[in-house]
Design a protein around this motif. Structure first.
Motif, PDB file in Angstrom:
ATOM      1  N   ASN A   1      43.563  48.486   0.093  1.00 50.53           N
ATOM      2  CA  ASN A   1      44.635  47.599  -0.370  1.00 50.53           C
ATOM      3  C   ASN A   1      45.582  47.195   0.764  1.00 50.53           C
ATOM      4  OD1 ASN A   1      43.724  47.807  -3.103  1.00 50.53           O
ATOM      5  ND2 ASN A   1      44.712  49.826  -3.185  1.00 50.53           N
ATOM      6  N   ALA A   2      45.004  47.051   1.983  1.00 49.32           N
ATOM      7  CA  ALA A   2      45.797  46.651   3.146  1.00 49.32           C
ATOM      8  C   ALA A   2      45.050  45.576   3.907  1.00 49.32           C
ATOM      9  CB  ALA A   2      46.068  47.841   4.051  1.00 49.32           C
ATOM     10  N   THR A   3      45.783  44.672   4.529  1.00 46.99           N
ATOM     11  CA  THR A   3      45.171  43.602   5.311  1.00 46.99           C
ATOM     12  C   THR A   3      45.586  43.732   6.776  1.00 46.99           C
ATOM     13  OG1 THR A   3      47.053  42.109   4.920  1.00 46.99           O
ATOM     14  CG2 THR A   3      45.222  42.040   3.333  1.00 46.99           C
ATOM     15  N   GLN A   4      44.847  43.041   7.633  1.00 49.20           N
ATOM     16  CA  GLN A   4      45.197  42.979   9.053  1.00 49.20           C
ATOM     17  C   GLN A   4      46.174  41.829   9.257  1.00 49.20           C
ATOM     18  OE1 GLN A   4      44.394  45.173  11.299  1.00 49.20           O
ATOM     19  NE2 GLN A   4      42.215  45.595  11.479  1.00 49.20           N
ATOM     20  N   LYS A   5      47.409  42.135   9.580  1.00 50.84           N
ATOM     21  CA  LYS A   5      48.436  41.119   9.792  1.00 50.84           C
ATOM     22  C   LYS A   5      48.531  40.788  11.279  1.00 50.84           C
ATOM     23  CE  LYS A   5      49.881  40.799   5.504  1.00 50.84           C
ATOM     24  NZ  LYS A   5      49.688  39.549   4.721  1.00 50.84           N
ATOM     25  N   MET A   6      48.303  39.538  11.608  1.00 56.10           N
ATOM     26  CA  MET A   6      48.368  39.109  13.010  1.00 56.10           C
ATOM     27  C   MET A   6      49.156  37.813  13.108  1.00 56.10           C
ATOM     28  SD  MET A   6      44.387  39.797  14.046  1.00 56.10           S
ATOM     29  CE  MET A   6      43.553  41.265  13.417  1.00 56.10           C
ATOM     30  N   GLU A   7      49.810  37.624  14.243  1.00 58.98           N
ATOM     31  CA  GLU A   7      50.581  36.411  14.479  1.00 58.98           C
ATOM     32  C   GLU A   7      49.980  35.641  15.645  1.00 58.98           C
ATOM     33  OE1 GLU A   7      54.679  37.211  15.027  1.00 58.98           O
ATOM     34  OE2 GLU A   7      54.925  38.241  13.091  1.00 58.98           O
ATOM     35  N   LYS A   8      49.889  34.323  15.498  1.00 59.51           N
ATOM     36  CA  LYS A   8      49.363  33.490  16.569  1.00 59.51           C
ATOM     37  C   LYS A   8      50.338  33.481  17.739  1.00 59.51           C
ATOM     38  CE  LYS A   8      46.812  30.406  13.465  1.00 59.51           C
ATOM     39  NZ  LYS A   8      46.653  29.008  12.992  1.00 59.51           N
ATOM     40  N   GLY A   9      49.789  33.493  18.938  1.00 55.92           N
ATOM     41  CA  GLY A   9      50.643  33.453  20.119  1.00 55.92           C
ATOM     42  C   GLY A   9      49.865  33.862  21.350  1.00 55.92           C
ATOM     43  N   PRO A  10      50.539  33.941  22.496  1.00 57.27           N
ATOM     44  CA  PRO A  10      49.887  34.372  23.735  1.00 57.27           C
ATOM     45  C   PRO A  10      49.383  35.813  23.623  1.00 57.27           C
ATOM     46  CG  PRO A  10      52.002  33.315  24.192  1.00 57.27           C
ATOM     47  CD  PRO A  10      51.943  33.546  22.712  1.00 57.27           C
ATOM     48  N   ALA A  11      48.410  36.142  24.446  1.00 56.08           N
ATOM     49  CA  ALA A  11      47.905  37.514  24.527  1.00 56.08           C
ATOM     50  C   ALA A  11      48.752  38.270  25.543  1.00 56.08           C
ATOM     51  CB  ALA A  11      46.436  37.522  24.957  1.00 56.08           C
ATOM     52  N   PRO A  12      49.593  39.216  25.104  1.00 55.42           N
ATOM     53  CA  PRO A  12      50.491  39.888  26.051  1.00 55.42           C
ATOM     54  C   PRO A  12      49.738  40.617  27.155  1.00 55.42           C
ATOM     55  CG  PRO A  12      51.145  40.331  23.776  1.00 55.42           C
ATOM     56  CD  PRO A  12      49.806  39.671  23.720  1.00 55.42           C
ATOM     57  N   VAL A  13      50.133  40.374  28.378  1.00 53.72           N
ATOM     58  CA  VAL A  13      49.580  41.086  29.526  1.00 53.72           C
ATOM     59  C   VAL A  13      50.094  42.520  29.504  1.00 53.72           C
ATOM     60  CG1 VAL A  13      49.816  41.297  32.036  1.00 53.72           C
ATOM     61  CG2 VAL A  13      49.228  39.090  31.004  1.00 53.72           C
ATOM     62  N   HIS A  14      49.195  43.484  29.738  1.00 58.85           N
ATOM     63  CA  HIS A  14      49.607  44.886  29.827  1.00 58.85           C
ATOM     64  C   HIS A  14      49.828  45.304  31.273  1.00 58.85           C
ATOM     65  CE1 HIS A  14      49.965  49.123  28.949  1.00 58.85           C
ATOM     66  NE2 HIS A  14      48.980  49.390  29.789  1.00 58.85           N
ATOM     67  N   LYS A  15      48.853  45.029  32.132  1.00 58.13           N
ATOM     68  CA  LYS A  15      48.954  45.449  33.527  1.00 58.13           C
ATOM     69  C   LYS A  15      48.079  44.563  34.390  1.00 58.13           C
ATOM     70  CE  LYS A  15      44.995  48.579  33.704  1.00 58.13           C
ATOM     71  NZ  LYS A  15      44.487  49.935  33.990  1.00 58.13           N
ATOM     72  N   LEU A  16      48.305  44.623  35.704  1.00 56.28           N
ATOM     73  CA  LEU A  16      47.365  44.066  36.677  1.00 56.28           C
ATOM     74  C   LEU A  16      46.194  45.022  36.782  1.00 56.28           C
ATOM     75  CD1 LEU A  16      46.481  42.221  39.062  1.00 56.28           C
ATOM     76  CD2 LEU A  16      47.942  43.645  40.539  1.00 56.28           C
ATOM     77  N   GLY A  17      44.991  44.539  36.449  1.00 59.00           N
ATOM     78  CA  GLY A  17      43.813  45.391  36.493  1.00 59.00           C
ATOM     79  C   GLY A  17      43.073  45.331  37.813  1.00 59.00           C
ATOM     80  N   HIS A  18      42.815  44.106  38.305  1.00 57.23           N
ATOM     81  CA  HIS A  18      42.104  43.977  39.573  1.00 57.23           C
ATOM     82  C   HIS A  18      42.295  42.586  40.142  1.00 57.23           C
ATOM     83  CE1 HIS A  18      38.995  42.650  36.578  1.00 57.23           C
ATOM     84  NE2 HIS A  18      38.770  41.721  37.495  1.00 57.23           N
ATOM     85  N   PHE A  19      41.889  42.422  41.386  1.00 59.21           N
ATOM     86  CA  PHE A  19      41.842  41.093  41.986  1.00 59.21           C
ATOM     87  C   PHE A  19      40.628  41.066  42.909  1.00 59.21           C
ATOM     88  CE2 PHE A  19      43.633  43.335  45.495  1.00 59.21           C
ATOM     89  CZ  PHE A  19      43.475  42.561  46.624  1.00 59.21           C
ATOM     90  N   GLY A  20      40.199  39.851  43.278  1.00 58.29           N
ATOM     91  CA  GLY A  20      39.006  39.717  44.098  1.00 58.29           C
ATOM     92  C   GLY A  20      39.167  38.652  45.156  1.00 58.29           C
ATOM     93  N   MET A  21      38.472  38.857  46.295  1.00 59.65           N
ATOM     94  CA  MET A  21      38.555  37.956  47.428  1.00 59.65           C
ATOM     95  C   MET A  21      37.168  37.541  47.886  1.00 59.65           C
ATOM     96  SD  MET A  21      41.835  37.718  48.119  1.00 59.65           S
ATOM     97  CE  MET A  21      41.675  36.837  49.678  1.00 59.65           C
ATOM     98  N   CYS A  22      37.066  36.318  48.385  1.00 61.55           N
ATOM     99  CA  CYS A  22      35.926  35.899  49.191  1.00 61.55           C
ATOM    100  C   CYS A  22      36.299  36.187  50.640  1.00 61.55           C
ATOM    101  CB  CYS A  22      35.633  34.415  48.998  1.00 61.55           C
ATOM    102  SG  CYS A  22      34.283  33.793  50.030  1.00 61.55           S
ATOM    103  N   VAL A  23      35.446  36.970  51.332  1.00 61.02           N
ATOM    104  CA  VAL A  23      35.715  37.333  52.727  1.00 61.02           C
ATOM    105  C   VAL A  23      34.597  36.775  53.609  1.00 61.02           C
ATOM    106  CG1 VAL A  23      36.955  39.414  52.058  1.00 61.02           C
ATOM    107  CG2 VAL A  23      34.500  39.553  52.553  1.00 61.02           C
ATOM    108  N   THR A  24      34.900  36.614  54.885  1.00 61.84           N
ATOM    109  CA  THR A  24      33.917  35.984  55.771  1.00 61.84           C
ATOM    110  C   THR A  24      33.011  36.988  56.482  1.00 61.84           C
ATOM    111  OG1 THR A  24      35.533  35.937  57.565  1.00 61.84           O
ATOM    112  CG2 THR A  24      35.395  33.976  56.162  1.00 61.84           C
TER     113      THR A  24
END
Length: 322
Positions: free
Chosen positions: A152-175
């Motif tokens: 007798n319960a529903t999933q209540k969600m609101e439309k909007g941006p997806a909140p960022v939690h943390k910086l996970g990774h980054f990537g580079m092209c190197v020569t």
């Protein structure tokens, strides 16, 4: 962690985790608008810098700077001690003296050095104040044989941006892949989770995690691959769950932004990905459900192939790996 040295006797600097990242944008107003729609929360403006936080404990995870050119300004990693910063300042290529992050939320001390091959900036941070984290809803899911949600319960969600939690990774092209790999794995506690090689056997791509002993860490926090011109490939930010990620995906689409690739499931790292172009044409990613690894996880080596990037989702877009 105990002090670690490599086979040449050089002391490795033990990194703790990614902290934050810098980008410079010519059109700062468009950048700020996008960052809010992407799920960052503005926390401070000072001079030409705007700082954004996530839902995690970090005082900030992204700094947008106003400038004459769209530029990547490097990522920062936490170190364990002031002694690590002092050692970094004395031994890393083109390293600055220790300076204070007086204008940034949470303060702290920093050393900036230059990648020895392609000269992009890299930052090390210690002494930030961590004083917040945002509670997020714990969603439960019903599976065919296991029902976790109450009746007798529903999933209540609101439309909007997806909140960022943390910086996970980054990537580079190197020569020069070999030189970059040697530098980052001998001077820091970066260790490969996945290595990708050409048919000749030459390694050309690596996904690196931080060796924190038995502590579980993200499958990768830094990756790089070899190409003709150095540039940032993307930076990636963890969000809450799959529903949040998809709601953020549709929010960005309805807001008129350009999807780069996604939604899909990676093979290396296993995370569900969703890549977007910001107004300056930098690629940023929302991700969830990535693998965790530690010092018991073996390095996986695989042949470069078009189908080793994802198990489901849209096909890899043209130019994604250029």
């Amino acid at each position: 962690m105990t002090t670690d040295t490599n086979t040449t006797g050089i002391r490795r600097i033990p990194l703790v985790r990614p902290a934050h990242i810098y980008y410079t944008h010519k059109n700062i107003d468009k950048a700020r608008e996008f960052l809010l729609n992407f799920g960052f929360k503005e926390t401070k403006r000072v001079g030409k810098s705007t700082y954004y936080e996530g839902t995690g404990p970090d005082p900030w995870v992204y700094c947008a700077r106003e400038g004459d050119e769209d530029e990547f300004g490097g990522a920062a990693f936490l170190v364990e001690s002031m002694d690590d910063l002092e050692y970094a300042s004395k031994t890393l290529p083109d390293a600055t003296k220790i300076y204070e992050l007086t204008d940034a939320p949470g303060g702290g001390s920093c050393v900036t050095f230059k990648d020895p091959v392609d000269k992009f900036p890299f930052h090390l941070v210690f002494g930030q104040a961590f004083d917040h984290a945002t509670a997020l809803p714990e969603r439960q899911y019903n599976y065919p044989m296991e029902k976790h949600r109450p009746g007798n319960a529903t999933q209540k969600m609101e439309k909007g941006p997806a909140p960022v939690h943390k910086l996970g990774h980054f990537g580079m092209c190197v020569t020069d892949f070999a030189r970059a790999f040697d530098f980052y794995t001998t001077r820091f506690n970066f260790t490969p989770s996945d290595l990708i090689h050409e048919p000749s056997g030459k390694d050309i791509t690596v996904f690196l995690h931080l060796d924190r002993g038995a502590e579980l860490v993200d499958h990768h926090c830094f990756f790089f691959y070899e190409g003709p011109k150095c540039h940032v490939h993307h930076s990636s930010y963890e969000t809450h769950d799959f529903d949040t990620q998809l709601m953020g995906h549709h929010w960005l689409r309805r807001s008129g932004y350009e999807n780069c690739w996604g939604v899909g499931r990676h093979i290396m790292g296993s995370q569900i990905f969703d890549y977007w172009f910001d107004p300056s044409r930098f690629i940023v990613e929302h991700y969830i459900d990535g693998d965790l690894v530690n010092n018991e996880t073996p390095t996986n080596r695989s042949l470069a192939a078009p189908d080793n990037l994802h198990v489901w989702g849209p096909e890899v877009p043209d130019g994604f790996l250029e």
